[in-house]
Design a protein around this motif. Sequence first.
Motif, PDB file in Angstrom:
ATOM      1  N   GLY A 128     -60.707 -15.468 -33.558  1.00 27.79           N
ATOM      2  CA  GLY A 128     -61.069 -15.314 -34.952  1.00 27.79           C
ATOM      3  C   GLY A 128     -61.351 -16.676 -35.552  1.00 27.79           C
ATOM      4  O   GLY A 128     -61.221 -17.713 -34.895  1.00 27.79           O
ATOM      5  N   THR A 137     -59.870 -11.297 -32.749  1.00 26.94           N
ATOM      6  CA  THR A 137     -60.644 -10.250 -33.397  1.00 26.94           C
ATOM      7  C   THR A 137     -61.147  -9.264 -32.354  1.00 26.94           C
ATOM      8  O   THR A 137     -61.688  -9.674 -31.328  1.00 26.94           O
ATOM      9  N   TYR A 153     -63.670  -6.033 -31.677  1.00 27.12           N
ATOM     10  CA  TYR A 153     -64.860  -5.319 -32.133  1.00 27.12           C
ATOM     11  C   TYR A 153     -65.125  -4.146 -31.201  1.00 27.12           C
ATOM     12  O   TYR A 153     -64.807  -4.211 -30.008  1.00 27.12           O
ATOM     13  N   LYS A 156     -64.082  -4.771 -38.032  1.00 22.92           N
ATOM     14  CA  LYS A 156     -63.332  -5.459 -36.974  1.00 22.92           C
ATOM     15  C   LYS A 156     -61.834  -5.270 -37.195  1.00 22.92           C
ATOM     16  O   LYS A 156     -61.402  -4.853 -38.264  1.00 22.92           O
ATOM     17  N   GLU A 199     -58.379  -7.498 -36.847  1.00 24.01           N
ATOM     18  CA  GLU A 199     -57.772  -8.801 -36.599  1.00 24.01           C
ATOM     19  C   GLU A 199     -56.433  -8.593 -35.903  1.00 24.01           C
ATOM     20  O   GLU A 199     -55.676  -7.681 -36.243  1.00 24.01           O
TER      21      GLU A 199
END
Length: 154
Positions: A41, A47, A49, A117, A119
Amino acid sequence: MSHFLGEFDCKLDTKGRMMIPVGLKKQLPEAEKEGLVINRGFEKHLTIYTRKEWDAIVEDMSKLNQYEKKTREFIRYFTRGASELTLDGAGRVLLPKNLLEYAGIDTDVVLSCQFNKIEVWAKAAYDLQLDDEPENFANLAEEVMGRAGRAAGE
């Protein structure tokens, strides 16, 4: 496009595997088929996705001018450590050790959904970040969201 919603406390097992919480897994119906991508990140977190979202980001980056040094540096850093995640039969994902070290993640993890996304934070770092809430959140909201209204011509 739907956005992810929620905040989830998780634990890693000794092998670095994390169970995807049921409430989040319901929001990721394509994850078992298409997979997920994890990378660094912008702060010291990770992160996640969906594969579809990652492919869209990579497509956007492929249109940048790679003759510019700053562009190359950004692409290099942004994609550094990017890895595919696949759910095992028990609904767990194995988080790459090098990324866990980067984010300072040991055992306790917070998954914080942020639009398109997810985190992944070390719980202590996440709590510390939230403890640093601006003194006047309303002013911050006006400054950030007020720009959005002005940009839209309002």
